[in-house]
Structure formats: structure tokens, C-alpha cells
Design an enzyme around this catalytic site. Structure first.
Site, short mmCIF file in Angstrom:
data_model
loop_
_atom_site.label_atom_id
_atom_site.label_comp_id
_atom_site.label_asym_id
_atom_site.label_seq_id
_atom_site.Cartn_x
_atom_site.Cartn_y
_atom_site.Cartn_z
N CYS A 1 0.77 -1.10 0.01
CA CYS A 1 -0.17 0.07 -0.12
C CYS A 1 0.92 1.37 -0.08
O CYS A 1 1.47 1.43 1.08
CB CYS A 1 -0.97 0.34 1.15
SG CYS A 1 -1.75 1.47 1.53
N MET B 1 -4.59 5.14 -5.31
CA MET B 1 -3.79 4.30 -4.54
C MET B 1 -2.40 4.80 -4.80
O MET B 1 -1.81 5.17 -5.90
CB MET B 1 -3.84 2.93 -4.85
CG MET B 1 -5.21 2.38 -4.77
SD MET B 1 -6.18 2.70 -6.23
CE MET B 1 -5.74 1.55 -7.33
#
Length: 398
Positions: free
Chosen positions: A104, A320
Site C-alpha cells: 500500500c 492508490m
């Protein structure tokens, strides 16, 4: 029914970029969860509140979106010349699994601050005032991330005037460098080479759906880039336009599964159901005027292109962080769909429009012996501790 006590596990709830998650030190987890396996997955799912057929996460720390259903486990570095190991788990919302296949990028910005505050970085490497350079080993994919964390009076500086579209309040800027994002990593979630098919652009056949032009790239995270117009979109869509359309979501998932097979990430499309975090699927379009989800008007001249990306089966509210690395990398390589949408040519940075606003990311690409490589991708994020103390889960969870 006999009384079952709750376990009390030290934890910190943090925002990192446009995501938030529950952070743990490895040593604080119950013994059974200190190693990969069903016990660890069960614990993290219970912490988040998954699987939840109501998709609300009422009985957990999750926020019922892909951006807020995340857990991070940190420990002292296991590899030389690094400060901390960073392991990331994407917890599914309505299904019983944790996806460990990728990083992430947003929560990467919170790793340095957490590591400093929790004694995982040698105090001698943390200045009293200035910038602490934290060397992070991203264990999911076997990559190095360098975080430049502001420090004031010996403490991580969290407040500041850096604004990040998709985050309501300003904070202190944290600069991230993703080193060699296109090289094959060492973790279980790593993919082979920047362009696994050997092509900058492919024709992707999706059974029962159609044939699409696509750039399949592995940089930061495996990603599939599509042309918005070919899909019938402008590229300026906000979340509701995609997420309220069940047929569109099913089509994107079919494309994602076919792309994952083509990239060699899975053997059959059916396996995509247990690998929801990667690859990402996104569509691109040339710059044009639009209005962001906050109501802010953004002119075409402020950006180089539009990108809309899906995460865990839904259009993301912003972008993201790992996908931003893929965008910056693809934009720097002439001929990719991302580069074409940005106007073509060579570039070392790109500013793109996403549903919540704009984001700038840089990448340094070079062609040597017929092979593209990227030495680093750079972007800025911010992070903040929202709450710390302990989470509680029923002892029977393990």
C-alpha cells in the site's frame, strides 16, 4: 455460553496518504499471529470486522472501503542497510481472506513515523530537528522505500501546511522514494519485469466481454491501464458513475482477471477472486476540465492526463499510492497508453487528475539494451496518528 475474555493487543490507528489502517509491532501480536498463516489472518480480519455481509464494519476498526480495511505489521529490519520491515495486509470486506500480494503506497507514508515513535529506528539516526531518513524493507514485494520524515524537537512532526487531495486537513509533508520499482522483487507478491508480456501495449482478450488495448506494467504494483474512450468513458468519472453500475464493475473485474493471467500473476482467471489487491485496473484519458468530488473545478491546463483506478473491485476515491508509482513510471516511457494520454514524449514527472483532485508523481526511466528500467519513483504524502493504545478481539479468534 461460557465467558470468553477479549485479548488486548497494543496497536495504533493511523492515516497514511488517503488510506488508514491498524498498525502493529510484530512483537506485540499474540504468539500464534507472529508468523504467517490462518491465525494471523483470522486475527486481522477480526480486528477490521471482516467478513461483514452488511459491508459496514460496525464490529471492527475497518471503514468498509478498500482504503480503510488495512493492517500493517512492522518489525526491526531483517535485511542489511534497512531500519524496518513493513508487511501489509489488505483485508477483504465481505469475504474471509487477507490479501498479502502487494504494497500500500499510501500507508507507506505512515511506516516511517510509526517506526520512529515505536523504537524501531536507531535513535542515533533521528535528528532532534530536521529530516529523518527511514529505510524501509517492503516485505510483501521485496522492495526498498526511503521515507523522509520531518522531525521537530525529537518527535515526528505531524502537523503542517502540505495539502493532499483526498485528505480533508493539511499535515506535514513526507517524501517517499520507491527504489527500483520495476525490478523483480523477492516477496510473494512480486511480479517479473516491468512489462511482463514484453510489450508497451497489448491487445487483451477478455472472454465474454471483448478485446481491449492495454498497457500491462509492473512498477510499484502490477497494473493494467486501459483507454477510457475505448470503454465508453470520458476519464473524468467520479465514484458513483462506476460503483453504482454493477455491470461496469463486473466488466472491470473480468478485465482484471484476464490481465492477471496475461501478466503471469495467476494461472487461471478463477484465481483472481483470491487475489483482489493485485493487479490494479485503471483507465486513462487526455487532460480536460472537470469537477472533483469535493466540488473543486480543475482546469485541463492544471494536469497532464486523467486516471481513474479501481481497488478491491470499486473505483477508488482518489489514487492508490502504488498505482501512482505505476502511473508515473508508465508516463515516463514513450508509447504506453499512459504516456499517450499525457501527450507523448519523454518526461520525468506527471500531474494527473483523479476523482478527489490532482497528484504529481515523478519517475526516472531509462532504456538500456532494449529493456526499460526505472531507478526510482518519487511522490509526497502525509501521515498522522489518529489513535493509539490497544485493540480488543475475542480470545476465541485465534
Amino acid at each position: 455460553m461460557p465467558h470468553v475474555p477479549q485479548l488486548r493487543i497494543p496497536a495504533t490507528y493511523m492515516r497514511g496518504g488517503t488510506s488508514k489502517g491498524v498498525f502493529f509491532r510484530l512483537q506485540d501480536l499474540p504468539q500464534a499471529a507472529q508468523v504467517p498463516g490462518p491465525a494471523r489472518d483470522a486475527l486481522l480480519m477480526r480486528v477490521i470486522g471482516s467478513p461483514d455481509p452488511y459491508a459496514k464494519h460496525t464490529d471492527g476498526m475497518g471503514g468498509a472501503t478498500s482504503s480503510t480495511s488495512k493492517c500493517v505489521i512492522l518489525s526491526k529490519a531483517s535485511v542489511p542497510d534497512h531500519d524496518v520491515d513493513y508487511l501489509y495486509g489488505q483485508v477483504a470486506i465481505d469475504k474471509a481472506f487477507v490479501d498479502w500480494s502487494g504494497n500500500c503506497g499510501n500507508l507507506s507514508s505512515a511506516v516511517g513515523p510509526f517506526a520512529i515513535a515505536n523504537g524501531l529506528v536507531d535513535p542515533a539516526r533521528v535528528p532532534r530537528d530536521g529530516t529523518a531518513v527511514v529505510r524501509i524493507w517492503q516485505a510483501n514485494i521485496g522492495k526498498t522505500i526511503i521515507a523522509h520524515v520531518p522531525v521537530a524537537d525529537g518527535q515526528v512532526q505531524e502537523t503542517g501546511d502540505f495539502e493532499l487531495d483526498g485528505v480533508t486537513f493539511p499535515a506535514a509533508e513526507i517524501r517517499l522514494e520507491f527504489l527500483d520499482p520495476s525490478e523483480e522483487g523477492e516477496g510473494d507478491g512480486a511480479a517479473a519485469g516491468m512489462f511482463p508480456t514484453g510489450n508497451l501495449v497489448d491487445e487483451l482478450d477478455v472472454p465474454g466481454v471483448g478485446r481491449f488495448t492495454a498497457t500491462l506494467i509492473n512498477a510499484g504494483i502490477p497494473a493494467i491501464f486501459l483507454d477510457a474512450a475505448e470503454l465508453g468513458y470520458r476519464g473524468t468519472e467520479l465514484q458513483a458513475a462506476i460503483n453504482d453500475d454493477a455491470a461496469a464493475l463486473a466488466r472491470f473485474e473480468a478485465i482484471r482477471a484476464a490481465g492477471a493471467v496475461r501478466m503471469g500473476l495467476i494461472a487461471t482467471a478463477a484465481e483472481a477472486a483470491t487475489r483482489q489487491h493485485t493487479p490494479k485496473v485503471a483507465f486513462v484519458a487526455p487532460a480536460q476540465d472537470y469537477v472533483s468530488s469535493s466540488g473543486k473545478a480543475i482546469a485541463a491546463g492544471e494536469i497532464d492526463l486523467h486516471v481513474r483506478a479501481l481497488s478491491m473491485g470499486k473505483l477508488h476515491h482518489a489514487m492508490m499510492g502504488t498505482a501512482a508509482v505505476a502511473i508515473g513510471t508508465a508516463a515516463s516511457i514513450p508509447g504506453t497508453l499512459v504516456n499517450r494520454a499525457a501527450g507523448g514524449g519523454e518526461r520525468e514527472s506527471v500531474r494527473f487528475g483523479h476523482p478527489s483532485g490532482t497528484l504529481r508523481v515523478g519517475a526516472q526511466a531509462q532504456l538500456a539494451d532494449g529493456r526499460w528500467t526505472v531507478t526510482k519513483a518519487i511522490m509526497s504524502r502525509s501521515a498522522r496518528v489518529l489513535m493509539d493504545g490497544a485493540v480488543r478481539v475475542p480470545a476465541g479468534t485465534l
